[in-house]
Design a protein around this motif. Sequence first.
Motif, short mmCIF file in Angstrom:
data_model
loop_
_atom_site.label_atom_id
_atom_site.label_comp_id
_atom_site.label_asym_id
_atom_site.label_seq_id
_atom_site.Cartn_x
_atom_site.Cartn_y
_atom_site.Cartn_z
N CYS A 126 36.67 32.84 42.84
CA CYS A 126 36.53 34.23 43.32
C CYS A 126 36.91 35.29 42.30
CB CYS A 126 37.43 34.44 44.54
SG CYS A 126 37.05 33.40 45.96
N ASN A 127 36.25 36.42 42.41
CA ASN A 127 36.77 37.64 41.80
C ASN A 127 37.70 38.31 42.82
OD1 ASN A 127 35.64 37.98 39.15
ND2 ASN A 127 33.64 38.19 40.15
N ILE A 128 38.77 38.88 42.30
CA ILE A 128 39.71 39.59 43.16
C ILE A 128 39.56 41.08 42.89
CG2 ILE A 128 42.14 39.91 43.81
CD1 ILE A 128 41.98 37.09 44.08
N ARG A 129 39.38 41.88 43.94
CA ARG A 129 39.23 43.33 43.78
C ARG A 129 40.15 44.06 44.76
NH1 ARG A 129 34.53 44.46 40.88
NH2 ARG A 129 34.62 46.60 41.65
N LEU A 130 40.68 45.17 44.32
CA LEU A 130 41.52 46.01 45.19
C LEU A 130 40.63 46.97 45.96
CD1 LEU A 130 44.38 47.21 46.02
CD2 LEU A 130 43.98 48.88 44.20
N ILE A 131 40.77 47.00 47.28
CA ILE A 131 40.02 47.95 48.10
C ILE A 131 40.68 49.33 47.98
CG2 ILE A 131 39.48 48.60 50.50
CD1 ILE A 131 37.66 46.43 49.74
N ASP A 132 39.84 50.33 47.78
CA ASP A 132 40.34 51.69 47.56
C ASP A 132 40.67 52.36 48.90
OD1 ASP A 132 41.06 54.09 46.54
OD2 ASP A 132 39.16 54.51 45.51
N ASN A 133 41.79 51.91 49.47
CA ASN A 133 42.28 52.49 50.72
C ASN A 133 43.81 52.51 50.65
OD1 ASN A 133 43.06 53.20 53.27
ND2 ASN A 133 41.68 51.78 54.34
N SER A 134 44.34 53.70 50.44
CA SER A 134 45.79 53.80 50.19
C SER A 134 46.61 53.54 51.45
CB SER A 134 46.13 55.18 49.63
OG SER A 134 45.80 56.18 50.59
N LYS A 135 45.95 53.41 52.60
CA LYS A 135 46.71 53.14 53.83
C LYS A 135 47.27 51.72 53.88
CE LYS A 135 44.78 56.57 56.95
NZ LYS A 135 43.91 56.81 58.11
N PHE A 136 46.61 50.80 53.18
CA PHE A 136 47.04 49.40 53.21
C PHE A 136 46.85 48.78 51.82
CE2 PHE A 136 44.78 50.50 57.13
CZ PHE A 136 45.76 50.29 58.10
N PRO A 137 47.82 47.98 51.35
CA PRO A 137 47.55 47.14 50.17
C PRO A 137 46.51 46.10 50.60
CG PRO A 137 49.92 47.34 50.59
CD PRO A 137 49.22 47.84 51.82
N TRP A 138 45.36 46.10 49.93
CA TRP A 138 44.20 45.39 50.50
C TRP A 138 43.33 44.88 49.37
CZ3 TRP A 138 41.27 48.07 55.11
CH2 TRP A 138 40.16 47.33 55.48
N ILE A 139 43.19 43.57 49.28
CA ILE A 139 42.28 43.00 48.27
C ILE A 139 41.15 42.25 48.97
CG2 ILE A 139 44.02 42.80 46.44
CD1 ILE A 139 44.20 39.77 47.13
N ILE A 140 40.09 42.02 48.19
CA ILE A 140 39.06 41.10 48.65
C ILE A 140 38.87 39.99 47.61
CG2 ILE A 140 37.75 42.60 50.22
CD1 ILE A 140 35.80 43.19 47.94
N LEU A 141 38.55 38.81 48.12
CA LEU A 141 38.19 37.67 47.28
C LEU A 141 36.68 37.49 47.41
CD1 LEU A 141 41.25 37.25 47.86
CD2 LEU A 141 40.84 34.80 47.72
N VAL A 142 35.98 37.55 46.30
CA VAL A 142 34.52 37.45 46.34
C VAL A 142 34.07 36.20 45.59
CG1 VAL A 142 32.35 38.68 45.95
CG2 VAL A 142 34.46 39.99 46.25
N PRO A 143 33.70 35.14 46.32
CA PRO A 143 33.25 33.92 45.64
C PRO A 143 32.04 34.20 44.74
CG PRO A 143 33.69 33.45 47.94
CD PRO A 143 33.73 34.95 47.78
N LYS A 144 32.06 33.63 43.55
CA LYS A 144 30.98 33.84 42.58
C LYS A 144 29.85 32.85 42.86
CE LYS A 144 34.34 33.32 39.68
NZ LYS A 144 35.01 32.90 38.43
#
Lengths: 133, 133
Positions: free
Chosen positions: A21-39
Motif C-alpha cells: 500500500c501507499n499511505i496518505r494523510l487525509i486533509d482533515n484537521s478534525k481527525f488524524p486520518w490516513i488511508i492505505l491504498v493497495p497498489k
Amino acid sequence: MKKINKNFLKDSHFITELKLCNIRLIDNSKFPWIILVPKRKNTTDISELSSKDQILLMKEIVYASKIMKKTFKAFNLNVEKIGNIVSQLHIHIIARSQKDSSWPLSVWVVKKKIYFREGLSKTIKKLKKNFGV
Amino acid sequence: MKKINKNFLKDSHFITELKLCNIRLIDNSKFPWIILVPKRKNTTDISELSSKDQILLMKEIVYASKIMKKTFKAFNLNVEKIGNIVSQLHIHIIARSQKDSSWPLSVWVVKKKIYFREGLSKTIKKLKKNFGV
C-alpha cells in the motif's frame, strides 16, 4: 501499479510506500486520518485481492494502526473500507480521541476541516518520522 | 471465550460460528448488515490479536464478504471496525445498494429501523442458508 484516483490526490498527502500500500494523510484537521491504498489495478473490494495480498493488507493495517496509535496517542482506532464514492480499494485508519468533534459517533457525521499549512506540515513530518521515512 | 457484550445481544441475532468469529445480523432493516465478533477476551483492536488470529480474521472477513455480496446482490461492501461505543472487537460488514437510504454516504448518517418480524426471520434464514448452517 494503478494510477492513483484524482480524489486521493486532491484530498490527501503522500506519506510513504509499503510493500502493498501507499499511505496518505487525509486533509482533515478534525481527525488524524490516513488511508492505505493497495497498489493493485481494478480492485474495489478486499476479497478481490489475492490471498497473499489479503494477508499483506492485514499486516500493513496492523503496522499502520500501531503507528497511528502511538503518534497520536489514540484512545481508539477506526479502520474502515467504505469506497462508496471512490471505488478504488482504500482503507481508512482514523485515530479517535474522546475529545474529538464527533466522539463517540462516526467521523462521517461531521464536515471536514482542512489543515492550516503549518498544522499540515507538522502532521506529515510526525507521521513520516514514525513510519521511518 | 469472552461473554458477548449485552449491546450485541440486544441489537443483533446469532447467525453462525466460524473458527475465530461469531457472525450476527444487526437488527436494522435499512441495510443487510452483519458483525463478526472474534471469540477472544479483552480485545478492542485488531492489532491486539495474535498474528495467527489476524490472518484468520482476514480470511473470515473475505469469506463473509463473499456471502454478503451474493446473498444481497450488493453493489458495494462497507467493512468497518469502529468500536467507539462497544469496545469489544467487532467488524461490521454492510451490503450497500445504490438505492439504500444513505447511499453514497456512510450508514452512520441515518437512524436505524428495526426489522418487522417476518423480514427479520426471512433475512436470518437466507443468511444461515448461505453460511451453510
